[in-house]
Design a protein around this motif. Structure first.
Motif, short mmCIF file in Angstrom:
data_model
loop_
_atom_site.label_atom_id
_atom_site.label_comp_id
_atom_site.label_asym_id
_atom_site.label_seq_id
_atom_site.Cartn_x
_atom_site.Cartn_y
_atom_site.Cartn_z
N ARG A 25 50.25 40.29 88.36
CA ARG A 25 48.64 40.78 88.79
C ARG A 25 48.55 39.81 90.17
O ARG A 25 48.54 38.62 89.65
CB ARG A 25 47.91 41.32 87.64
CG ARG A 25 46.47 41.89 88.93
CD ARG A 25 45.07 41.41 88.17
NE ARG A 25 45.19 42.50 86.66
CZ ARG A 25 44.54 42.14 85.64
NH1 ARG A 25 43.59 41.53 85.27
NH2 ARG A 25 44.84 42.79 84.18
N ALA A 26 48.14 40.16 91.11
CA ALA A 26 47.61 39.38 92.03
C ALA A 26 46.00 39.05 92.42
O ALA A 26 45.50 39.60 92.03
CB ALA A 26 48.08 40.11 93.67
N VAL A 27 46.04 37.48 92.11
CA VAL A 27 44.41 36.97 92.00
C VAL A 27 44.77 36.13 92.30
O VAL A 27 45.61 35.16 93.25
CB VAL A 27 44.54 36.39 90.39
CG1 VAL A 27 42.94 36.08 90.19
CG2 VAL A 27 44.94 37.40 89.16
N GLU A 28 43.28 36.01 93.05
CA GLU A 28 42.61 34.88 94.32
C GLU A 28 41.77 34.00 93.69
O GLU A 28 41.02 33.61 92.52
CB GLU A 28 41.84 35.65 95.38
CG GLU A 28 42.56 36.55 96.35
CD GLU A 28 41.30 36.79 97.12
OE1 GLU A 28 40.32 36.24 97.34
OE2 GLU A 28 42.08 37.72 98.03
N GLY A 29 42.45 32.49 93.86
CA GLY A 29 41.24 32.05 92.69
C GLY A 29 40.84 30.48 94.78
O GLY A 29 40.87 30.90 95.40
N VAL A 30 40.79 29.52 94.05
CA VAL A 30 40.53 28.56 94.61
C VAL A 30 41.35 26.90 94.90
O VAL A 30 41.83 26.55 93.23
CB VAL A 30 39.40 27.98 95.36
CG1 VAL A 30 38.98 26.73 96.36
CG2 VAL A 30 37.88 28.86 95.28
N ASP A 31 42.32 26.53 96.08
CA ASP A 31 42.80 25.31 95.33
C ASP A 31 42.44 24.33 95.44
O ASP A 31 41.02 24.31 95.85
CB ASP A 31 44.11 24.93 96.34
CG ASP A 31 43.99 25.29 97.92
OD1 ASP A 31 42.80 24.86 98.01
OD2 ASP A 31 45.12 25.63 98.44
N GLN A 32 42.88 22.94 95.07
CA GLN A 32 42.15 21.76 95.28
C GLN A 32 41.75 21.20 97.19
O GLN A 32 40.96 20.36 96.80
CB GLN A 32 43.31 20.56 95.15
CG GLN A 32 44.72 20.76 95.78
CD GLN A 32 45.92 21.49 95.84
OE1 GLN A 32 45.64 22.88 95.19
NE2 GLN A 32 46.35 21.77 97.07
#
Length: 296
Positions: A25-32
């Motif tokens: 599943r494609a999931v959005e997050g926030v990187d460093q």
């Protein structure tokens, strides 16, 4: 039987399908850096396994090949014999259950009371009498060429897979000489090897000349399952546990670990290795794969 679809997986009988929509599943997050990052993550879903009318276990799995997983799990737990008359294997996607039916009714309530959780991922379940199943096991002293090991590692590590696509998953591959045959993946390495055991049982595959390759640790349960399947050699990218090594030596299993590029360590069955290739002629593992392995 589901066959490989990708051209570069054409050598396999069964190969990973990292593009299957049900598996990730494609999931959005926030990187460093505070920027939006969209990645693929592996799906998990429950699968409840029944043997006739007895509920045995609920496993967390990616959901592919449920029939093979059920057959292999029951076989490796000693609940099915290789000569068992299996009258049906029925999977219900809506109920997330698979029922294995045999000609003779058997009950395993006493075994369920002895169930323990091991150090393995996901279902990682072992019964106390699995060790009893090793009594009298003596694996064939099948020679293993180091050229086969290097060829297998190179092929498997470059095969498109969920492991390379999304990480957080283990792979197990049934091989013959330098050819990988059946490549199964799952959130638990024990699930992956059980799928292979189920495929071998259903297709009546001779284990005496096979090699099992896994991306996971070489634990006692992995060694026990490989030995009970009758496979004489087990290899891995990962390391060992002391009990796994001890059991391998007792049953005559060739045990190879820490396979990275031209390097490996053999802790059991070294006398069966045929060193037919100079390690210096083998290419080192590329940085991309090393980085992906560390992330997984």
């Amino acid at each position: 039987m589901q066959l490989a679809q990708r051209t570069d997986n054409s050598d396999f009988i069964i190969a990973p399908d990292p593009g299957a929509p049900r598996l990730t599943r494609a999931v959005e997050g926030v990187d460093q850096n505070g920027e939006v990052s969209r990645i693929s993550v592996v799906e998990e879903r429950p699968l409840t396994i029944f043997l006739n009318s007895q509920e045995i276990v609920t496993a967390m799995t990616i959901g592919d090949y449920p029939e093979y997983l059920a057959l292999g799990f029951l076989l490796n737990q000693g609940m099915l014999k290789r000569d068992e008359v299996i009258t049906g294997v029925d999977y219900d996607d809506d109920l997330e259950t698979v029922v294995v039916r045999t000609a003779s009714q058997t009950t395993y309530e006493h075994k369920l009371k002895k169930k323990t959780r091991t150090s393995g991922c996901a279902v990682g379940t072992v019964f106390g009498d699995m060790m009893e199943g090793l009594e009298g096991v003596s694996l064939p002293a099948t020679p293993l060429r180091t050229s086969w090991l290097y060829a297998l590692a190179a092929k498997i590590n470059r095969t498109p897979s969920l492991y390379l696509e999304a990480g957080a998953i283990h792979g197990t591959v049934l091989c013959h000489e330098d050819r990988p045959l059946v490549y199964m993946e799952d959130v638990g390495r024990h699930n992956a090897v059980d799928k292979i055991a189920g495929w071998m049982l259903q297709n009546r595959v001779d284990p005496s000349d096979k090699v099992l390759y896994t991306t996971g640790r070489l634990t006692s349960e992995m060694v026990i399952k490989t030995a009970m399947m009758g496979i004489p050699a087990l290899a891995s990218r990962s390391g060992f546990t002391a009990w796994g090594v001890e059991i391998a030596r007792e049953v005559g299993l060739t045990l190879i670990g820490r396979m990275r590029g031209r390097r490996f360590v053999c802790l059991s069955g070294e006398e069966r290795l045929i060193r037919d290739i100079d390690p210096a002629s083998v290419a080192e593992e590329d940085k991309k794969h090393r980085r992906k392995s560390a992330e997984a």
